[in-house]
Design a protein around this motif. Sequence first.
Motif, PDB file in Angstrom:
ATOM      1  N   ASP A   1      -8.779   1.672   0.803  1.00 44.66           N
ATOM      2  CA  ASP A   1      -9.054   0.879  -0.406  1.00 44.66           C
ATOM      3  C   ASP A   1     -10.526   0.933  -0.793  1.00 44.66           C
ATOM      4  OD1 ASP A   1      -6.432   0.119  -0.535  1.00 44.66           O
ATOM      5  OD2 ASP A   1      -6.758  -1.968   0.080  1.00 44.66           O
TER       6      ASP A   1
ATOM      7  N   SER B   1     -12.911  -0.073   7.938  1.00 40.46           N
ATOM      8  CA  SER B   1     -12.272   0.875   7.015  1.00 40.46           C
ATOM      9  C   SER B   1     -12.632   2.299   7.410  1.00 40.46           C
ATOM     10  CB  SER B   1     -12.748   0.644   5.574  1.00 40.46           C
ATOM     11  OG  SER B   1     -12.034  -0.392   4.945  1.00 40.46           O
TER      12      SER B   1
ATOM     13  N   GLY C   1      -5.236   3.928  -1.449  1.00 42.69           N
ATOM     14  CA  GLY C   1      -4.213   3.020  -0.945  1.00 42.69           C
ATOM     15  C   GLY C   1      -3.332   2.419  -2.023  1.00 42.69           C
ATOM     16  N   HIS C   2      -3.797   2.456  -3.266  1.00 43.60           N
ATOM     17  CA  HIS C   2      -3.042   1.836  -4.369  1.00 43.60           C
ATOM     18  C   HIS C   2      -3.251   2.626  -5.660  1.00 43.60           C
ATOM     19  CE1 HIS C   2      -2.453  -1.787  -1.934  1.00 43.60           C
ATOM     20  NE2 HIS C   2      -3.712  -1.623  -1.564  1.00 43.60           N
TER      21      HIS C   2
ATOM     22  N   SER D   1       0.837  -1.210   0.000  1.00 40.96           N
ATOM     23  CA  SER D   1       0.000   0.000   0.000  1.00 40.96           C
ATOM     24  C   SER D   1       0.869   1.256   0.000  1.00 40.96           C
ATOM     25  CB  SER D   1      -0.931   0.022   1.216  1.00 40.96           C
ATOM     26  OG  SER D   1      -0.221   0.383   2.372  1.00 40.96           O
TER      27      SER D   1
ATOM     28  N   HIS E   1      -1.439  -3.440   3.992  1.00 43.91           N
ATOM     29  CA  HIS E   1      -1.344  -2.162   4.713  1.00 43.91           C
ATOM     30  C   HIS E   1      -0.658  -2.323   6.071  1.00 43.91           C
ATOM     31  CE1 HIS E   1      -4.257   0.065   2.061  1.00 43.91           C
ATOM     32  NE2 HIS E   1      -4.361  -1.185   1.655  1.00 43.91           N
TER      33      HIS E   1
ATOM     34  N   TYR F   1     -10.764   4.052  -5.647  1.00 49.21           N
ATOM     35  CA  TYR F   1      -9.486   4.369  -6.294  1.00 49.21           C
ATOM     36  C   TYR F   1      -9.735   5.325  -7.468  1.00 49.21           C
ATOM     37  CZ  TYR F   1      -8.150  -0.160  -4.183  1.00 49.21           C
ATOM     38  OH  TYR F   1      -7.923  -1.214  -3.336  1.00 49.21           O
TER      39      TYR F   1
ATOM     40  N   HIS G   1     -15.401  -2.608   2.307  1.00 47.37           N
ATOM     41  CA  HIS G   1     -14.173  -3.273   1.854  1.00 47.37           C
ATOM     42  C   HIS G   1     -13.607  -4.097   3.014  1.00 47.37           C
ATOM     43  CE1 HIS G   1     -10.279  -3.949   0.026  1.00 47.37           C
ATOM     44  NE2 HIS G   1      -9.676  -3.321   1.019  1.00 47.37           N
TER      45      HIS G   1
ATOM     46  N   GLY H   1     -12.696  -0.870  -4.035  1.00 46.27           N
ATOM     47  CA  GLY H   1     -12.056  -1.983  -3.347  1.00 46.27           C
ATOM     48  C   GLY H   1     -12.867  -3.263  -3.483  1.00 46.27           C
TER      49      GLY H   1
END
Length: 241
Positions: free
Chosen positions: A177, A162, A216-217, A21, A74, A180, A158, A186
């Motif tokens: 996540d 979260s 996160g990505h 992550s 993560h 995105y 997710h 996610g």
Amino acid sequence: MVEVTEGVYFIQGQDEMIPDSHVYLVGEPSSKDLSFIDAGMIGKGDYKVNSIKNLGIQLEDIKRIIMTHTHMDHIGCLAEIQEQIPWAELWMHTLEAEPLEQGDDRVVYGMEMFRGICEMQYGIKPGAFKFQVDRKLQGGENLEVGGMTWEVLHIPGHSPGSIGLYDRASKTLIPGDVVYADYAIGRFDLHGANGPELKDSLMRLAELEVEILLPGHNRIVKDLPEGYILQTARQWEMYLS
Ligand SMILES: [Zn+2]
Ligand SMILES: [Zn+2]
């Protein structure tokens, strides 16, 4: 590592076989009250900490690590980072903190098959993800840290705990996540995930004014089009009910 906007630094994840992550470091450097957001995959602790040192940031100024959620990609190197900044508090949502404190790491692995892969690949011992959590978040808090105000949003779906962190002043959202760039969301098939909850979480995020999206990505977005999160939620709606 780059400064995305004032007081928000981005350390890109180093994906290998399993993704790593991104990490965000938030807070005005002059405040000496910085927060690490997420850690990353196993083995990536040195990379993350060195990226921060290379920017001239003093490790003593990092006061806490806040987890958006506790999936392996993560939390995998959290212990490695804690070794280098042992004074930093650990904050996360109570729904993931409580199981972790009791040694229930099902959210970390997400599925049993992945546990087997990780234990083989990385030689992880049972109990490796038992952590003491200093502050359990509920959602709804305004975190006044580092000269900024970050609103905590509980956005399950997710994973059960979260959270998103939102800075209203700079219209910056760190959603973990949950959502995105490029209309992606996610996954919602892992332990404790839930499609309808994810849909509700996306609809709540859609009410915020967001210009800077720091997921996160994958890529980060600095000029998010208006209505982006709502459009993303609509595209996924039929899969989430
Ligand atoms: Zn995740
Ligand atoms: Zn992730």
